[in-house]
Enzyme design. Sequence first.
Site, short mmCIF file in Angstrom:
data_model
loop_
_atom_site.label_atom_id
_atom_site.label_comp_id
_atom_site.label_asym_id
_atom_site.label_seq_id
_atom_site.Cartn_x
_atom_site.Cartn_y
_atom_site.Cartn_z
N CYS A 6 39.67 45.40 48.94
CA CYS A 6 39.68 44.54 50.13
C CYS A 6 38.26 44.05 50.39
O CYS A 6 37.35 44.88 50.55
CB CYS A 6 40.21 45.30 51.34
SG CYS A 6 40.12 44.35 52.86
N ASP A 19 42.99 48.35 47.30
CA ASP A 19 44.35 47.88 47.55
C ASP A 19 45.15 48.08 46.28
O ASP A 19 44.73 47.66 45.20
CB ASP A 19 44.36 46.39 47.93
CG ASP A 19 43.98 46.14 49.36
OD1 ASP A 19 44.36 46.95 50.23
OD2 ASP A 19 43.33 45.11 49.63
#
EC number: 1.7.1.13
Length: 128
Positions: free
Chosen positions: A34, A41
Amino acid sequence: MPTQPSKELERIPNPKPERDYEIEITTNEFTCVCPRTGQPDFATITIRYVPDQWIVELKSLKLYLWSYRNEGHYHEEVTNTILDDLVRTLEPRRMTVIADFNIRGGLHTVVTARYERTAEGPARLAAD
């Protein structure tokens, strides 16, 4: 053949270019970072496409997807980038990339990006 992450996608000839058939490839090992929080992520990526003259070489696809693991990308950006890179390499009749990201902060995000070649030429459909 390389064994390190790589942005280079390879293609091989489609053994049945005269036939419309769908290829589906899924991996649950996709990771990016991210850009806002720096947190990883994780996503399941599903690629569905109807090939024309070319199909993706699977090891190159694995290394391509692996290349995102330490890069900062928003969900929508990375899904559309994957679609764009695959379409540019394979020139398929149709393609869909679905990125189903693991829940973070109580939010579950699924991004679907589509491409379809039209009679007038390539046409990219908006992400869902």
